[in-house]
Design a protein around this motif. Structure first.
Motif: not given
Length: 157
Positions: A92-100, A68-79, A81-88
């Motif tokens: 699905g079709t929703v972009r959540q963030g920004p994250f530190c 389950r931990e590896f699946e969570d890590i894989l999900y994060l790795a796939r989903n 994205e970095f916009d140059g300042m923060s992570y999102w």
């Protein structure tokens, strides 16, 4: 094949190179020992089988948690994205963030940045980020609607 003496009763070794599944024929041997009224041998073998089963069940549960931990890590790795300042995080079709960026790069944790009037601030590490430049559009600058049944009335000229 039935064993006439307790000395030839096979011992279970939990590790023989790679871990193997329970030897199912040993359950049959336990049954045969009970049928032959060799209760002590049967109990001994059954206790050893039970102990091995418990160890395997514990290991199985630990492996499920790891999976389950590896699946969570894989999900994060796939989903993520970095916009140059923060992570999102894309869900699905929703972009959540920004994250530190600092927390994610250092610890792999997603902490949502809090917006202040001047900055974005991380509540976990107190990193500060400039607000992204957003073009301000006043009410008059908005594009008029093109719906055939609607009419745009300018309030100010």
């Amino acid at each position: 094949m039935q064993c006439p003496a307790p000395a030839c009763m096979p011992r279970l070794s939990y590790r023989q190179g790679a871990r193997t599944m329970l030897d199912y024929y040993l359950f049959k041997q336990v049954y045969d020992l009970f049928v032959e009224n060799r209760f002590e041998e049967a109990r001994s073998l059954l206790a050893e089988l039970q102990s091995r089963f418990i160890e395997m069940a514990d290991e199985n549960e630990q492996l499920k948690v790891q999976l389950r931990e590896f699946e969570d890590i894989l999900y994060l790795a796939r989903n993520v994205e970095f916009d140059g300042m923060s992570y999102w995080l894309k869900t699905g079709t929703v972009r959540q963030g920004p994250f530190c960026q600092t927390c994610f790069d250092r610890d792999g944790q997603l902490h949502r940045l809090q917006e202040t009037p001047d900055l974005l601030v991380c509540p976990a590490c107190n990193s500060q980020f400039a607000l992204p430049h957003r073009p301000c559009r006043t009410f008059l600058e908005r594009a008029p609607r093109t719906d055939p049944g609607s009419k745009v009335i300018q309030l100010y000229k």
